[in-house]
Design an enzyme around this catalytic site. Sequence first.
Site, PDB file in Angstrom:
ATOM      1  N   ASP A  78       0.822  -0.838  -0.074  1.00 20.76           N
ATOM      2  CA  ASP A  78      -0.161  -0.460   0.255  1.00 20.76           C
ATOM      3  C   ASP A  78       0.799   1.482   0.217  1.00 20.76           C
ATOM      4  O   ASP A  78       0.223   2.586   0.080  1.00 20.76           O
ATOM      5  CB  ASP A  78      -0.784   0.227   1.213  1.00 20.76           C
ATOM      6  CG  ASP A  78      -0.144  -0.440   2.471  1.00 20.76           C
ATOM      7  OD1 ASP A  78       0.817  -0.161   2.793  1.00 20.76           O
ATOM      8  OD2 ASP A  78      -0.642   0.053   3.013  1.00 20.76           O
ATOM      9  N   SER A  79       2.451   1.014   0.141  1.00 20.77           N
ATOM     10  CA  SER A  79       2.854   2.233   0.013  1.00 20.77           C
ATOM     11  C   SER A  79       3.183   2.575  -1.592  1.00 20.77           C
ATOM     12  O   SER A  79       3.453   3.978  -1.907  1.00 20.77           O
ATOM     13  CB  SER A  79       4.512   1.511   0.495  1.00 20.77           C
ATOM     14  OG  SER A  79       5.205   0.479  -0.445  1.00 20.77           O
ATOM     15  N   ASP A 117      -1.003  -6.055  -1.073  1.00 19.48           N
ATOM     16  CA  ASP A 117      -1.736  -5.515   0.723  1.00 19.48           C
ATOM     17  C   ASP A 117      -2.599  -4.930   0.815  1.00 19.48           C
ATOM     18  O   ASP A 117      -3.509  -4.918  -0.453  1.00 19.48           O
ATOM     19  CB  ASP A 117      -0.577  -3.961   1.251  1.00 19.48           C
ATOM     20  CG  ASP A 117       0.060  -4.060   2.014  1.00 19.48           C
ATOM     21  OD1 ASP A 117      -0.058  -4.666   3.110  1.00 19.48           O
ATOM     22  OD2 ASP A 117       1.370  -3.178   1.641  1.00 19.48           O
ATOM     23  N   GLU A 149      -2.089  -5.579   8.265  1.00 18.21           N
ATOM     24  CA  GLU A 149      -1.648  -5.014   9.239  1.00 18.21           C
ATOM     25  C   GLU A 149      -2.115  -5.249  11.001  1.00 18.21           C
ATOM     26  O   GLU A 149      -3.208  -5.055  10.895  1.00 18.21           O
ATOM     27  CB  GLU A 149      -0.678  -3.807   9.179  1.00 18.21           C
ATOM     28  CG  GLU A 149      -0.371  -3.072   8.306  1.00 18.21           C
ATOM     29  CD  GLU A 149      -0.575  -1.789   7.929  1.00 18.21           C
ATOM     30  OE1 GLU A 149       0.403  -1.238   7.211  1.00 18.21           O
ATOM     31  OE2 GLU A 149      -1.028  -0.724   8.817  1.00 18.21           O
ATOM     32  N   GLU A 215       8.345  -4.049  11.807  1.00 21.19           N
ATOM     33  CA  GLU A 215       8.473  -2.627  10.969  1.00 21.19           C
ATOM     34  C   GLU A 215       8.856  -2.214  12.206  1.00 21.19           C
ATOM     35  O   GLU A 215       8.408  -1.665  13.189  1.00 21.19           O
ATOM     36  CB  GLU A 215       7.482  -1.607  10.119  1.00 21.19           C
ATOM     37  CG  GLU A 215       7.943  -0.702   9.251  1.00 21.19           C
ATOM     38  CD  GLU A 215       7.022   0.246   8.457  1.00 21.19           C
ATOM     39  OE1 GLU A 215       7.423   0.688   8.256  1.00 21.19           O
ATOM     40  OE2 GLU A 215       6.522  -0.865   8.105  1.00 21.19           O
TER      41      GLU A 215
END
Length: 297
Positions: A78-79, A117, A149, A215
């Site tokens: 999703d970056s 993602d 996430e 992360e």
Amino acid sequence: MSEQISEQSEQNVYGASSPVPAGESSPSAASAPRTKVRTHHLQKWKAEGHKWAMLTVYDYSTARAFDDAGIPVLLVGDSAANVVYGYDTTVPISIDELIPLVRGVVRGAPHALVVADLPFGSYESGPSAALAAATRFMKEAGAHAVKLEGGERVAEQIACLTAAGIPVMAHIGFTPQSVNTLGGFRVQGRGDAAEQTIADAIAVAEAGAFSVVMEMVPAELATQITGKLTIPTIGIGAGPSCDGQVLVWQDMAGLSSGKAPRFVKRYADVGGELRRAAVQYAQDVAGGVFPAEEHCF
């Protein structure tokens, strides 16, 4: 088709720059065919102590280059919100914006495991929402797995997806989709918060995740978690002890603007090369140098 792979095929799954068991030579495109990377290969590599690299990717051409380089896992992150669409955070990006990117990556990477993602808002409400979102990525885009996430709070979603036959990569520590509640881009798991990070790691593993991204977690804590889990850990700002490492490819290759995060190592200056090429091209056109006789029919 059977997922069982012969011993020879297990050796061939490694790309030229991927981990190879001790005592075996690294196969190249010329010496041995490569096999499609599956989730069980990552488990095997962890058991054997072989580290591996993952990169984000968002298009066919880049996916083809990374697949040719032997990168075993590609993440359509999703970056893309930041590096493709220009959003300030990953929060705004939608499933509809990500699916075309995943399609292109899958077509460009015949050997890599392609992970998609799940964007913010597509899975938080519960297992049903997560299943609907993940199913779209699997059916419409051809993804091989999905990533979401969260730790304990998304364990039910992970269990639901794995029960439905959808491989799940978890993501704990700093979770960019929660940047507004985490108070910005901050290291997670320090001090008393370490116990919650450990609990999150155990929860996603027990729920059935095949791997977990950590992360911006202290290296010592990441080492502890990697030792506790039987599933592979993937670090991004989590030290060298993780089983794999991931970076946003634009950060890794020097295409991103601004100061790189502390956990990034830049391996090239792609941005500079692109600018130099564009300037030279424009100058050649303006000066009548291009196209020359050899470029004409």
